[in-house]
Design a protein around this motif. Structure first.
Motif, PDB file in Angstrom:
ATOM      1  N   GLN B  84       0.842  -1.212   0.000  1.00  0.00           N
ATOM      2  CA  GLN B  84       0.000   0.000   0.000  1.00  0.00           C
ATOM      3  C   GLN B  84       0.873   1.257   0.000  1.00  0.00           C
ATOM      4  OE1 GLN B  84      -3.745   0.204   0.218  1.00  0.00           O
ATOM      5  NE2 GLN B  84      -3.001   2.142  -0.607  1.00  0.00           N
ATOM      6  N   ASP B  85       1.993   1.194   0.756  1.00  0.00           N
ATOM      7  CA  ASP B  85       2.887   2.365   0.803  1.00  0.00           C
ATOM      8  C   ASP B  85       3.468   2.667  -0.571  1.00  0.00           C
ATOM      9  OD1 ASP B  85       2.388   2.684   3.446  1.00  0.00           O
ATOM     10  OD2 ASP B  85       4.281   1.815   4.163  1.00  0.00           O
ATOM     11  N   GLU B  86       3.848   1.623  -1.293  1.00  0.00           N
ATOM     12  CA  GLU B  86       4.395   1.842  -2.642  1.00  0.00           C
ATOM     13  C   GLU B  86       3.339   2.469  -3.550  1.00  0.00           C
ATOM     14  OE1 GLU B  86       7.568  -1.393  -4.001  1.00  0.00           O
ATOM     15  OE2 GLU B  86       5.838  -2.338  -3.065  1.00  0.00           O
ATOM     16  N   VAL B  87       2.108   1.974  -3.409  1.00  0.00           N
ATOM     17  CA  VAL B  87       1.021   2.520  -4.237  1.00  0.00           C
ATOM     18  C   VAL B  87       0.790   3.986  -3.885  1.00  0.00           C
ATOM     19  CG1 VAL B  87      -1.441   2.385  -4.750  1.00  0.00           C
ATOM     20  CG2 VAL B  87      -0.088   0.281  -4.569  1.00  0.00           C
ATOM     21  N   ASP B  88       0.716   4.283  -2.583  1.00  0.00           N
ATOM     22  CA  ASP B  88       0.464   5.664  -2.159  1.00  0.00           C
ATOM     23  C   ASP B  88       1.569   6.600  -2.650  1.00  0.00           C
ATOM     24  OD1 ASP B  88      -1.821   4.836  -0.917  1.00  0.00           O
ATOM     25  OD2 ASP B  88      -0.974   4.810   1.103  1.00  0.00           O
ATOM     26  N   ALA B  89       2.823   6.125  -2.571  1.00  0.00           N
ATOM     27  CA  ALA B  89       3.948   6.954  -3.018  1.00  0.00           C
ATOM     28  C   ALA B  89       3.859   7.204  -4.520  1.00  0.00           C
ATOM     29  CB  ALA B  89       5.275   6.270  -2.663  1.00  0.00           C
ATOM     30  N   LYS B  90       3.492   6.183  -5.260  1.00  0.00           N
ATOM     31  CA  LYS B  90       3.407   6.321  -6.714  1.00  0.00           C
ATOM     32  C   LYS B  90       2.247   7.244  -7.097  1.00  0.00           C
ATOM     33  CE  LYS B  90       5.603   4.654  -9.596  1.00  0.00           C
ATOM     34  NZ  LYS B  90       6.751   5.336 -10.286  1.00  0.00           N
ATOM     35  N   VAL B  91       1.142   7.121  -6.374  1.00  0.00           N
ATOM     36  CA  VAL B  91       0.004   8.016  -6.638  1.00  0.00           C
ATOM     37  C   VAL B  91       0.421   9.468  -6.389  1.00  0.00           C
ATOM     38  CG1 VAL B  91      -2.249   8.749  -5.738  1.00  0.00           C
ATOM     39  CG2 VAL B  91      -1.851   6.335  -6.282  1.00  0.00           C
ATOM     40  N   ALA B  92       1.133   9.698  -5.287  1.00  0.00           N
ATOM     41  CA  ALA B  92       1.572  11.067  -4.962  1.00  0.00           C
ATOM     42  C   ALA B  92       2.521  11.590  -6.035  1.00  0.00           C
ATOM     43  CB  ALA B  92       2.250  11.082  -3.590  1.00  0.00           C
ATOM     44  N   GLU B  93       3.398  10.707  -6.500  1.00  0.00           N
ATOM     45  CA  GLU B  93       4.371  11.107  -7.534  1.00  0.00           C
ATOM     46  C   GLU B  93       3.642  11.514  -8.828  1.00  0.00           C
ATOM     47  OE1 GLU B  93       7.220   7.921  -8.506  1.00  0.00           O
ATOM     48  OE2 GLU B  93       7.157   8.684 -10.564  1.00  0.00           O
TER      49      GLU B  93
END
Lengths: 210, 103
Positions: B84-93
């Protein structure tokens, strides 16, 4: 994902074109999934492009060829009705993990297909489903008042004809074999295929007349 | 209890039969699902289960391929393909890259 909030106003009612802006959280999420899958080398950009090209290559014209063959080749029609999954392999088409059941319209029975639970559709022979097939209205009403739904497509099936509605599943997809239009005895298989519309293979309309 | 996907027989309005061309974004989501199926990372029945557990609010407010996207994200996180953290970081990027256009 429930922790992410978004207002409904952010969701476009008309989906964006290729160069249109990405609006909703879920649209950004979709791009994020794509990029993560590429970064982790699970999927390549070339594979995505090829998969889109493959999807675009299957259109209702594919299904129309099958119907025209069944109209002109009795033995093929028998094979198609007996085992649709096997019979479409003669056209180089593959149902994958799903099965294809072909239902034949006759003067006494008219068939319609729907997927009330989702959007299961014979993609291998018709391509991607039209948006109305995936809509709440079609899914909800096709099984309760099919004649009224067909009238919204401009199709009137006489009360004397039995209407059978087939609810597709993830594993079993249906294709309607429409009735060959009157006065088409002299047409070639190719000319006949041009009369077969997508909607006639879903059962919400009839083939074009010659 | 009837799930949000279980629409058969419910009252509903007229069918909008107008044609709708698929957008490039929708085609990409469709392609991701097809490719993940081919690679054995996703199955149709799994996809359905994830979509059916989105809940009434999400099911009814999201567009068709947004539902697929929400389901796919949860499915791949549950399988450990990414976190989930990777997804959230990618969404923010991506949001930062898109600037004010993104939600």
């Amino acid at each position: 994902m429930q922790e992410h909030t978004h207002s409904h106003d952010e969701m476009p009612h008309a989906p964006p074109a290729q160069d249109e802006k990405i609006h909703s959280y879920y649209q950004v999420l979709g791009l994020a999934l794509k990029e993560l899958l590429i970064e982790k080398k699970i999927i390549t950009p070339a594979e995505i492009r090829q998969a889109i090209e493959f999807r675009d290559s299957i259109t209702p014209a594919t299904g129309a060829k099958i119907v025209a063959r069944a109209w002109t080749d009795h033995a093929y029609k028998q094979r198609l009705l007996a085992n649709g999954t096997e019979a479409i392999k003669e056209f180089g088409l593959d149902m994958g993990a799903t099965e294809l059941v072909v239902v034949e319209n006759t003067p006494a029975v008219h068939h319609v297909i729907v997927c009330t639970l989702c959007s299961c559709y014979p993609r291998a022979v018709l391509g991607l489903p039209p948006s109305w097939y995936k809509s709440r209205e079609y899914r909800a009403r096709a099984v309760r008042e099919p004649r009224a739904v067909l009238r919204e497509f401009g199709t009137v099936i006489p009360e004397s004809v039995e209407l059978r509605v087939h609810d597709s599943t993830a594993d079993m997809r249906y294709l309607v074999l429409p009735m060959r239009p009157e006065g088409t005895g002299k047409l070639t298989e190719q000319q006949l295929a041009a009369l077969v519309t997508r909607d006639s293979m879903i059962g919400v309309s009839l083939p074009k007349s010659a | 209890m009837r799930g949000p996907h279980d629409l058969g027989g419910l009252p509903a309005g007229p069918v909008d039969t107008s044609p709708h061309d698929m957008t490039f974004w929708e085609k990409q989501i469709d392609a991701l699902n097809a490719l993940l199926s081919q690679k054995g990372l996703r199955r149709v029945d799994e996809n359905r289960r994830y979509i059916e557990t989105l809940g009434h609010d999400a099911y009814n407010s999201l567009s068709y391929y947004e539902r697929w996207t929400a389901a796919l994200a949860r499915q791949l996180i549950d399988k450990g393909v990414f976190t989930q953290d990777e997804v959230d970081a990618k969404v923010a990027e991506i949001r930062a890259r898109l600037g004010g256009d993104a939600a």
